[in-house]
Design an enzyme around this catalytic site. Structure first.
Site, PDB file in Angstrom:
ATOM      1  N   THR A   4       8.931   3.978  -1.236  1.00 12.77           N
ATOM      2  CA  THR A   4       9.092   2.957  -1.562  1.00 12.77           C
ATOM      3  C   THR A   4       9.503   1.730  -0.834  1.00 12.77           C
ATOM      4  OG1 THR A   4       9.086   1.499  -3.846  1.00 12.77           O
ATOM      5  CG2 THR A   4      10.562   2.608  -2.683  1.00 12.77           C
ATOM      6  N   HIS A  47      -3.847  -3.121  -0.135  1.00 12.27           N
ATOM      7  CA  HIS A  47      -4.294  -4.689  -0.009  1.00 12.27           C
ATOM      8  C   HIS A  47      -4.721  -4.803   0.734  1.00 12.27           C
ATOM      9  CE1 HIS A  47      -0.035  -4.877  -2.821  1.00 12.27           C
ATOM     10  NE2 HIS A  47      -0.850  -3.531  -2.866  1.00 12.27           N
ATOM     11  N   HIS A  58      -4.763  -7.200  -6.986  1.00  8.85           N
ATOM     12  CA  HIS A  58      -3.946  -6.433  -6.247  1.00  8.85           C
ATOM     13  C   HIS A  58      -4.381  -6.159  -5.183  1.00  8.85           C
ATOM     14  CE1 HIS A  58      -1.172  -2.627  -7.216  1.00  8.85           C
ATOM     15  NE2 HIS A  58      -1.108  -2.767  -6.194  1.00  8.85           N
ATOM     16  N   SER A  62       6.993   5.871  -3.958  1.00  6.89           N
ATOM     17  CA  SER A  62       5.977   4.370  -3.707  1.00  6.89           C
ATOM     18  C   SER A  62       6.269   4.349  -5.500  1.00  6.89           C
ATOM     19  CB  SER A  62       4.763   4.921  -3.771  1.00  6.89           C
ATOM     20  OG  SER A  62       3.996   3.965  -4.179  1.00  6.89           O
ATOM     21  N   SER A  63       6.616   3.046  -5.374  1.00 11.18           N
ATOM     22  CA  SER A  63       6.841   2.965  -7.144  1.00 11.18           C
ATOM     23  C   SER A  63       4.935   2.827  -7.573  1.00 11.18           C
ATOM     24  CB  SER A  63       6.521   0.813  -6.714  1.00 11.18           C
ATOM     25  OG  SER A  63       5.929   0.391  -6.511  1.00 11.18           O
ATOM     26  N   GLU A  64       4.186   3.082  -6.912  1.00 13.03           N
ATOM     27  CA  GLU A  64       2.608   3.393  -7.790  1.00 13.03           C
ATOM     28  C   GLU A  64       2.599   4.678  -8.057  1.00 13.03           C
ATOM     29  OE1 GLU A  64       1.093   1.039  -8.999  1.00 13.03           O
ATOM     30  OE2 GLU A  64       0.921  -0.247  -7.294  1.00 13.03           O
ATOM     31  N   GLY A 124       1.194  -1.188  -0.431  1.00 16.89           N
ATOM     32  CA  GLY A 124       0.089  -0.424  -0.143  1.00 16.89           C
ATOM     33  C   GLY A 124       0.972   1.211   0.103  1.00 16.89           C
ATOM     34  N   ASN A 125       0.233   2.726   0.086  1.00 17.15           N
ATOM     35  CA  ASN A 125       0.786   3.351  -0.606  1.00 17.15           C
ATOM     36  C   ASN A 125      -0.203   5.040   0.172  1.00 17.15           C
ATOM     37  OD1 ASN A 125       0.134   3.467  -3.179  1.00 17.15           O
ATOM     38  ND2 ASN A 125       1.771   1.743  -3.391  1.00 17.15           N
TER      39      ASN A 125
HETATM   40  P1  13P Z   1       5.464   0.440  -3.060  1.00 17.04           P
HETATM   41  O1  13P Z   1       5.919   0.446  -1.395  1.00 17.04           O
HETATM   42  O2  13P Z   1       6.331   1.477  -3.934  1.00 17.04           O
HETATM   43  O3  13P Z   1       4.837   2.340  -2.065  1.00 17.04           O
HETATM   44  O4  13P Z   1       4.638  -0.760  -3.476  1.00 17.04           O
HETATM   45  C1  13P Z   1       3.610  -0.921  -1.934  1.00 17.04           C
HETATM   46  C2  13P Z   1       2.321  -1.660  -3.089  1.00 17.04           C
HETATM   47  O5  13P Z   1       1.743  -2.061  -2.641  1.00 17.04           O
HETATM   48  C3  13P Z   1       2.449  -1.558  -4.624  1.00 17.04           C
HETATM   49  O6  13P Z   1       0.890  -1.833  -4.689  1.00 17.04           O
END
Ligand code: 13P
Length: 187
Positions: free
Chosen positions: A27, A79, A140, A56-58, A12-13
């Site tokens: 991230t 999640h 997801h 964050s990757s998102e 999550g983010n």
């Molecule tokens: P991050 O740690 O990059 O935010 O990613 C967590 C995540 O839930 C990706 O969907």
């Protein structure tokens, strides 16, 4: 989010609109050790602040929501177990309960699958949130946006509660969906 079990471990983010961009969680960092200094600023072009942590990757879907929704000031992605279970079964949440209206419409829709962290997932999320404030993400989790961080976390909590209730109703095998007329009244 973490303490309530809405987002296990590092999943999550969270972000908040700020200046011409947004502030977003870093991230792969556990919430239990995260401090304000770890939060990353990303401008409207998607460029992260220099010298800070990796965002964050998102960040693509967070920034895309702020671009598409003038009213969005906070985004929560998690999640949470029941919402994620439905999303992995590729099920949206229909009007089995009138409270699905909290997401802004007659159901809580499901965004099609795309790899996490990609612009393709951002496109799918924005399209699915066309008339909604929350949706499930196939295989997801869930995502919600709102006018404050608190209200947005509340919406994510509501989505998780509705997902758990809907799973229970599916197990009873007796789903009764409220019709469009009734949901129109509720909305
Ligand atoms: P991050 O740690 O990059 O935010 O990613 C967590 C995540 O839930 C990706 O969907």
């Amino acid at each position: 989010m973490s303490l309530e079990g809405l987002s296990p471990v590092r999943s999550g983010n969270v972000s908040a609109r700020f200046s011409d961009g947004m502030l977003i969680t870093p991230t792969a960092m556990a919430y239990s050790v995260m401090t304000a200094d770890d939060v990353v600023f990303i401008d409207a072009e998607g460029a992260p602040q220099r010298g800070g942590r990796a965002p964050s990757s998102e960040w693509h879907f967070h920034l895309a929501i702020y671009g598409a929704k003038a009213e969005a000031r906070a985004v929560v992605h998690c999640h949470s177990t029941s919402a994620t279970a439905l999303a992995c079964a590729r099920k949206s949440i229909p009007a089995f309960h009138y409270m699905v209206a909290v997401a802004g419409g007659q159901d809580i829709p499901l965004a099609p699958y795309a790899t996490f962290g990609t612009p393709e997932l951002a496109q799918a999320v924005v399209a699915t949130l066309k008339d909604r404030r929350a949706c499930l993400l196939a295989n997801h989790g869930q995502i919600a946006f709102g006018e404050t961080l608190e209200a947005t976390l509340d919406l994510a909590r509501e989505v998780e509660a509705l997902a758990a209730q809907y799973i229970a109703v599916l197990q009873l095998g007796a789903v009764h969906i409220l019709d469009d007329e009734e949901m129109g009244i509720v909305l």
